[in-house]
Design a protein around this motif. Structure first.
Motif, short mmCIF file in Angstrom:
data_model
loop_
_atom_site.label_atom_id
_atom_site.label_comp_id
_atom_site.label_asym_id
_atom_site.label_seq_id
_atom_site.Cartn_x
_atom_site.Cartn_y
_atom_site.Cartn_z
N HIS A 4 8.72 -1.99 -1.07
CA HIS A 4 7.93 -0.78 -1.30
C HIS A 4 6.45 -1.12 -1.31
O HIS A 4 5.96 -1.85 -2.17
CB HIS A 4 8.34 -0.14 -2.62
CG HIS A 4 7.54 1.07 -2.94
ND1 HIS A 4 7.63 2.23 -2.19
CD2 HIS A 4 6.61 1.30 -3.88
CE1 HIS A 4 6.79 3.11 -2.68
NE2 HIS A 4 6.16 2.59 -3.71
N GLN A 8 2.57 3.93 -0.53
CA GLN A 8 3.57 4.57 0.32
C GLN A 8 4.36 5.51 -0.57
O GLN A 8 4.70 5.15 -1.69
CB GLN A 8 4.49 3.54 0.96
CG GLN A 8 3.85 2.77 2.11
CD GLN A 8 3.37 3.69 3.22
OE1 GLN A 8 4.10 4.58 3.64
NE2 GLN A 8 2.14 3.50 3.67
N THR A 51 11.47 3.44 8.65
CA THR A 51 10.29 2.97 7.92
C THR A 51 10.64 2.52 6.50
O THR A 51 9.78 2.01 5.79
CB THR A 51 9.20 4.05 7.75
OG1 THR A 51 9.79 5.15 7.07
CG2 THR A 51 8.62 4.50 9.05
N LEU A 53 11.72 4.51 4.01
CA LEU A 53 11.48 5.52 2.98
C LEU A 53 12.71 5.61 2.07
O LEU A 53 13.84 5.59 2.55
CB LEU A 53 11.21 6.88 3.64
CG LEU A 53 10.93 8.05 2.70
CD1 LEU A 53 9.59 7.85 1.99
CD2 LEU A 53 10.90 9.38 3.47
N MET A 224 2.42 10.11 6.33
CA MET A 224 2.50 9.04 5.34
C MET A 224 1.17 8.27 5.26
O MET A 224 0.77 7.84 4.19
CB MET A 224 3.70 8.13 5.62
CG MET A 224 4.99 8.86 5.25
SD MET A 224 6.52 8.07 5.75
CE MET A 224 6.61 6.68 4.65
N GLU A 225 0.49 8.17 6.39
CA GLU A 225 -0.85 7.55 6.39
C GLU A 225 -1.84 8.42 5.62
O GLU A 225 -2.67 7.93 4.87
CB GLU A 225 -1.37 7.40 7.82
CG GLU A 225 -1.07 6.04 8.42
CD GLU A 225 -1.49 5.98 9.87
OE1 GLU A 225 -2.59 6.48 10.22
OE2 GLU A 225 -0.71 5.43 10.66
N ALA A 228 -1.31 7.85 2.07
CA ALA A 228 -1.76 6.53 1.60
C ALA A 228 -3.26 6.53 1.27
O ALA A 228 -3.72 5.75 0.44
CB ALA A 228 -1.45 5.47 2.65
#
Ligand code: IPE
Ligand code: IPE
Ligand code: MG
Length: 243
Positions: A4, A8, A51, A53, A224-225, A228
């Motif tokens: 992890h 994220q 990815t 998740l 997701m970016e 972040a």
């Protein structure tokens, strides 16, 4: 399972909206948009498991969606069945653990059976938790939890003074999941439409103009970016200020 990474999201929840408008733009019936939307579900689930998740929750049918024309509701139910039939083997292969949250007893008995079978079949899986909100409404979920607690108190099994947010959350459909870090809604609408009301108290919200059938791997990674780069403060001061 992948490590992890900081910043994220552990739990991404998506309000999959815009199927009807996607179809309309193409002069197709709304049902064609829902069918295309199922393709997007498939791609996003693959991307999410790839990815690493941990939790993905998808809003597939709200408790208010029963208000739609019978033919559209029928088409959505048919798609739900089709998805279970065609994708369960791959989900099992991907080590996905399935959950369906929602009222359940209002849907057709064969769908109830499919839901139970899929949950049982994946109960020992240790990969991503994939949760479909189906015939789900956040207010109803909260009212159900309150009713259960009230009943326990009335029967003398619970001291009302001991009710905390944690105790309350344990009575929600999502008790086994962490709260969503990121809630995405596609199609340009900026509302929650009764989705995970309690659970999203501190979620980051991302509203995208993309219509759901056009949402795929690239859009998920970009979201997701975007997450972040956000500074989550939870009511405290920013992490930079502390450091
Ligand atoms: C989302 O797409 C799917 C469901 C709500 C089941 P819509 O059907 O709401 O599409 P729009 O909002 O009409 O474009
Ligand atoms: C929310 O979308 C429900 C799902 C995505 C399943 P809707 O299209 O039903 O929401 P409203 O009616 O525009 O608020
Ligand atoms: Mg909609």
């Amino acid at each position: 399972m992948k490590e992890h990474l900081p910043n994220q999201p552990r739990h991404v929840a998506i309000i999959m909206d815009g199927n009807g408008r996607w179809a309309k733009k193409r002069h197709l019936p709304r049902e064609a948009g829902h069918y295309a939307g199922m393709g997007a579900v498939r791609e996003v689930v693959r991307a999410a498991t790839d990815t690493g998740l941990a939790n993905l929750t998808l809003f597939a049918f709200s408790s208010e969606n029963w208000k739609r024309p019978k033919t559209e509701v029928g088409a959505l139910m048919a798609l739900f069945r089709a998805y279970f039939r065609s994708d369960m083997d791959e989900l099992v292969e991907r080590n996905v653990r399935m959950r369906i949250i929602g009222h359940r007893s209002r849907v057709a008995p064969d769908i109830q059976q499919m839901i139970e079978d899929s949950e049982k079949r994946t109960i020992a899986n240790t990969g991503m938790n994939l949760t479909f909100a189906f015939d789900y409404g956040g207010q109803e979920e909260i009212a159900n939890a309150a009713r259960e607690l009230a009943r326990a108190a009335a029967e003398g099994r619970l001291d009302p003074e001991t009710i905390t947010p944690e105790l309350f959350a344990a009575r929600l459909f999502t008790s086994a999941l962490p709260e969503p870090d990121l809630v995405i809604r596609t199609s340009g609408e900026r509302r929650l439409s009764n989705f995970l009301l309690w659970q999203s108290a501190y979620a980051e919200l991302l509203f995208l103009d993309t219509l759901w059938p056009d949402f795929g791997r690239a859009e998920l990674l970009q979201a997701m970016e975007n997450f972040a780069a956000r500074d989550r403060r939870f009511g405290a001061v920013s992490s930079e200020a502390v450091a």
